[in-house]
Design an enzyme around this catalytic site. Structure first.
Site, short mmCIF file in Angstrom:
data_model
loop_
_atom_site.label_atom_id
_atom_site.label_comp_id
_atom_site.label_asym_id
_atom_site.label_seq_id
_atom_site.Cartn_x
_atom_site.Cartn_y
_atom_site.Cartn_z
N PRO A 16 -4.65 -5.69 -6.19
CA PRO A 16 -4.88 -5.44 -4.91
C PRO A 16 -5.43 -6.72 -4.31
O PRO A 16 -5.98 -7.51 -4.63
CB PRO A 16 -6.32 -4.41 -5.04
N GLU A 17 -4.62 -7.11 -3.09
CA GLU A 17 -4.81 -8.14 -2.36
C GLU A 17 -5.52 -7.84 -0.86
O GLU A 17 -5.87 -6.76 -0.86
CB GLU A 17 -3.52 -9.03 -1.87
N HIS A 104 -10.73 7.07 -16.29
CA HIS A 104 -11.06 5.84 -15.91
C HIS A 104 -11.56 5.98 -14.78
O HIS A 104 -11.76 4.72 -13.93
CB HIS A 104 -9.63 5.10 -15.76
N ARG A 123 -8.15 -0.69 -15.88
CA ARG A 123 -7.98 -1.81 -16.92
C ARG A 123 -9.25 -2.54 -16.83
O ARG A 123 -9.50 -3.62 -17.63
CB ARG A 123 -7.01 -2.97 -16.19
N ARG A 165 -2.01 -33.19 0.12
CA ARG A 165 -1.52 -32.39 -0.91
C ARG A 165 -0.25 -32.66 -1.57
O ARG A 165 0.56 -32.08 -1.04
CB ARG A 165 -2.42 -30.94 -0.95
#
Length: 283
Positions: A16-17, A104, A123, A165
């Site tokens: 999930p972002e 879960h 997980r 960079r």
């Protein structure tokens, strides 16, 4: 398939972002804000970090607000705060107290309004931490970069961070110390929208193109939030529905042709993460 050329491997793991976390925050906020915690049920405490025994003693505390910092959900209590992270497979749902626990389902907060906040994480890479002080000063949050949808993230800021960079621009976008919450899916999609290859060295990108990229990041994240995030495998919204931005993806997980120029989408691995780009639309 819902998108031409979008084939998702069964083994593809999607964390999930920011849009998924923000969707979750919005989905639970009105149900839990100003509610008293009547009972805390911990069915499994072994998450990414062990859940503190202090969490089990929060009955009687009131939830004052629910906010977000990067990919963390912050639940401010009348004393202290809870810091949640969805990990790789976590989700939160609001269901009536007494509804059966799913597999879960590790944490349940039973509230005074008869609803329960349920945290499920197959997980167990997510987290639930108690913080007695300002959560923004917690070691996990205090070094984070600016929010990509906030005023501090603009072309001047990103250009300044990029100009010296050598790293690839996608790596820079995914560095949470530079900008927070732009994960793999949305970095790929924003770079496509901006017309920049993910492998291009950050210092070789002109300021006008950086400005275009900043706008692309904002537009991509805003659109994903409006669609309830992206579901490719595990993520669900607080009402149990999937995120629908999957149908809007242009390059991520696309093993077919570009929807704009019809050239084959290229796939490569950057920093152990899959990257997708169009060699015709991105340079």
């Amino acid at each position: 398939r819902h998108c031409a050329g979008l084939g998702v491997s069964r083994n593809l793991v999607i964390m999930p972002e920011l849009p998924e976390v923000e969707t979750t925050r919005r989905g639970i906020r009105d149900h839990v804000r100003d509610q008293q915690i009547e009972q805390v049920i911990l069915r499994e405490t072994r998450l990414r970090w062990p859940i503190s025994a202090q969490v089990s003693t929060l009955a009687g505390r009131r939830i004052r607000e629910v906010s977000r910092r990067g990919k963390y959900i912050l639940m401010q209590l009348d004393r202290g705060s809870l810091i949640w992270h969805l990990g790789m497979s976590g989700s939160m749902r609001i269901l009536p107290v007494g509804s059966a626990a799913e597999d879960h389902e590790h944490v349940e907060l039973r509230l005074g309004n008869g609803q329960a906040l349920k945290y499920r994480d197959p997980r167990r890479f997510g987290a639930l931490l108690y913080c007695g002080q300002d959560p923004l000063q917690h070691r996990l949050l205090r070094q984070l970069g600016p929010e990509p949808l906030g005023e501090a993230f603009d072309a001047d800021y990103l250009y300044d961070r990029c100009r010296n960079r050598k790293a690839a621009i996608k790596t820079v976008l995914m560095n949470s110390h530079i900008v927070v919450g732009v994960g793999n899916i949305y970095a790929s999609e924003a770079l496509f929208l901006a017309g920049i290859r993910p492998t291009r060295a950050a210092r070789r990108i002109s300021k006008p193109r950086i400005e275009k990229l900043v706008n692309a990041v904002r537009d991509t994240l805003s659109a994903a939030i409006a669609h309830g995030g992206t579901t490719l495998q595990d993520f669900t919204q607080a009402d149990g529905k999937p995120g629908y931005f999957r149908h809007e993806l242009q390059v991520y997980a696309n093993r077919g042709e570009c929807k704009v120029c019809a050239r084959p989408i290229k796939h490569l691995v950057q920093g152990q993460r899959s990257s997708y780009y169009c060699p015709g639309c991105q340079s």
